[in-house]
Enzyme design. Structure first.
Site, PDB file in Angstrom:
ATOM      1  N   SER A 255       0.853  -1.185   0.000  1.00  0.00           N
ATOM      2  CA  SER A 255       0.000   0.000   0.000  1.00  0.00           C
ATOM      3  C   SER A 255       0.886   1.231   0.000  1.00  0.00           C
ATOM      4  O   SER A 255       1.692   1.419   0.918  1.00  0.00           O
ATOM      5  CB  SER A 255      -0.894   0.032   1.234  1.00  0.00           C
ATOM      6  OG  SER A 255      -1.359   1.360   1.452  1.00  0.00           O
TER       7      SER A 255
ATOM      8  N   ASP B 127      -4.676   3.683  -1.748  1.00  0.00           N
ATOM      9  CA  ASP B 127      -5.720   4.018  -0.767  1.00  0.00           C
ATOM     10  C   ASP B 127      -6.256   5.432  -0.956  1.00  0.00           C
ATOM     11  O   ASP B 127      -5.601   6.404  -0.578  1.00  0.00           O
ATOM     12  CB  ASP B 127      -5.154   3.886   0.655  1.00  0.00           C
ATOM     13  CG  ASP B 127      -4.986   2.438   1.065  1.00  0.00           C
ATOM     14  OD1 ASP B 127      -3.876   2.079   1.527  1.00  0.00           O
ATOM     15  OD2 ASP B 127      -5.948   1.670   0.913  1.00  0.00           O
TER      16      ASP B 127
ATOM     17  N   HIS C 285      -8.410   1.301  -3.880  1.00  0.00           N
ATOM     18  CA  HIS C 285      -9.312   1.076  -2.740  1.00  0.00           C
ATOM     19  C   HIS C 285      -9.977   2.407  -2.389  1.00  0.00           C
ATOM     20  O   HIS C 285      -9.332   3.298  -1.845  1.00  0.00           O
ATOM     21  CB  HIS C 285      -8.489   0.547  -1.559  1.00  0.00           C
ATOM     22  CG  HIS C 285      -9.250   0.320  -0.302  1.00  0.00           C
ATOM     23  ND1 HIS C 285      -8.634   0.107   0.907  1.00  0.00           N
ATOM     24  CD2 HIS C 285     -10.587   0.307  -0.044  1.00  0.00           C
ATOM     25  CE1 HIS C 285      -9.561  -0.042   1.848  1.00  0.00           C
ATOM     26  NE2 HIS C 285     -10.743   0.074   1.291  1.00  0.00           N
TER      27      HIS C 285
ATOM     28  N   MET D  57     -11.464  -5.793   5.535  1.00  0.00           N
ATOM     29  CA  MET D  57     -10.654  -4.872   6.315  1.00  0.00           C
ATOM     30  C   MET D  57     -10.311  -5.511   7.664  1.00  0.00           C
ATOM     31  O   MET D  57     -11.214  -5.906   8.406  1.00  0.00           O
ATOM     32  CB  MET D  57     -11.389  -3.551   6.550  1.00  0.00           C
ATOM     33  CG  MET D  57     -11.681  -2.766   5.309  1.00  0.00           C
ATOM     34  SD  MET D  57     -10.191  -2.306   4.389  1.00  0.00           S
ATOM     35  CE  MET D  57      -9.193  -1.514   5.626  1.00  0.00           C
TER      36      MET D  57
HETATM   37  C1  DX5 Z   1      -6.189   1.537   5.696  1.00  0.00           C
HETATM   38  C2  DX5 Z   1      -5.796   1.163   4.300  1.00  0.00           C
HETATM   39  C3  DX5 Z   1      -4.717   0.107   4.244  1.00  0.00           C
HETATM   40  C4  DX5 Z   1      -3.420   0.513   4.935  1.00  0.00           C
HETATM   41  C5  DX5 Z   1      -2.672  -0.722   5.357  1.00  0.00           C
HETATM   42  O1  DX5 Z   1      -7.397   2.187   5.692  1.00  0.00           O
HETATM   43  O2  DX5 Z   1      -6.908   0.729   3.549  1.00  0.00           O
HETATM   44  O3  DX5 Z   1      -4.466  -0.254   2.900  1.00  0.00           O
HETATM   45  O4  DX5 Z   1      -2.645   1.290   4.105  1.00  0.00           O
HETATM   46  O5  DX5 Z   1      -1.545  -0.357   6.083  1.00  0.00           O
HETATM   47  P1  DX5 Z   1      -0.847  -1.370   7.104  1.00  0.00           P
HETATM   48  O6  DX5 Z   1      -0.386  -2.548   6.284  1.00  0.00           O
HETATM   49  O7  DX5 Z   1       0.294  -0.552   7.637  1.00  0.00           O
HETATM   50  O8  DX5 Z   1      -1.850  -1.752   8.131  1.00  0.00           O
HETATM   51 ZN    ZN Z   2      -6.479  -0.175   1.561  1.00  0.00          ZN
END
Ligand code: DX5
Ligand code: ZN
Length: 231
Positions: free
Chosen positions: A11, A38, A69, A140
């Site tokens: 991400s 994101d 996303h 999620m």
């Molecule tokens: C949170 C995002 C995720 C986030 C994940 O709302 O949708 O994609 O970037 O980050 P980590 O892997 O650090 O939890």
């Molecule tokens: Zn995400």
């Protein structure tokens, strides 16, 4: 044959925002399978990131899959813009509005693959009539809005049941939030195949020293593959 092999999707929320182009190329050279983008609107989630213009600007740097996303509400007015920006997959949240069936139709009509995201508090009861309209379901495992949060273990059971519901349909199960070498095997064993990872991939590296990106990706992939008996 539908590809259910483990895929790692870094991400870019955890990348250097001032250097997205080089960060994306670096993390792809280091083994990323997809690039997770994101989009946050400061309304559906308590954070604000970027929109279609940024997605269009980074598209030429992505040689794998652009996995967008959308943590925005409403979604429908923006689908065309993200499709034109070059998204391969557009994922909308079930909680973003009352007309998810129409939203998923519109994403596919725009020529993109359709993803459906579920917040941790959302059950599986409302997706029966959506399973044939999606190419991906994103579970999620943190409350959306930020990277670096703690993995929510209660979602392991949800993924196990979701995998059974999907059956032989060509639908990816994507896990988003808190993925790392200790948590990735739990979700791989439950039936997930796409593992989004932000902080656990970008930790310790940079565009001038990307080797830690590769080591981080390999550590997550190796742990997940071991859990499903894949080498
Ligand atoms: C949170 C995002 C995720 C986030 C994940 O709302 O949708 O994609 O970037 O980050 P980590 O892997 O650090 O939890
Ligand atoms: Zn995400």
């Amino acid at each position: 044959m539908f590809d259910r092999s483990i895929k790692i999707a870094p991400s870019i929320l955890s990348a250097d925002f001032a250097d997205f182009g080089r960060e994306i190329r670096a993390v792809e050279e280091q083994g990323a399978d997809w690039i997770h983008v994101d989009v946050m609107d400061g309304h559906f989630v308590p954070n604000l990131t970027f929109g279609p213009p940024l997605c269009k600007a980074i598209r030429p740097h992505i040689s794998t899959v652009m996995d967008v996303h959308l943590m925005i509400a409403p979604v429908d007015p923006y689908i065309e813009a993200y499709a034109e920006a070059g998204a391969d997959i557009i994922t909308a949240h079930l909680e973003a509005g009352p007309h998810i069936h129409r939203t998923l139709q519109a994403i596919r009509a725009a020529g993109c693959k359709a993803g459906l995201a579920l917040n941790p508090g959302t059950g599986l009861a409302d997706i029966d009539y959506l399973l044939d309209m999606v190419d991906l379901i994103c579970v999620m495992t943190v409350n959306p809005g930020f990277g670096g949060q703690k993995f929510i273990h209660s979602q392991i059971d949800k993924v196990r049941r979701l995998r059974a519901m999907i059956g032989e349909r060509p639908v990816h199960i994507e896990i988003d939030g808190g993925m790392a070498p200790d948590t990735a095997p739990l979700m791989a064993a439950a039936g997930a195949d796409v593992l989004v990872a932000g902080s656990a991939v970008f930790r310790g590296g940079s565009v001038s020293d990307p080797a830690p990106y590769g080591a981080n990706i390999r550590a997550i992939r190796t742990a997940a593959n071991a859990a499903v008996g894949a080498g």
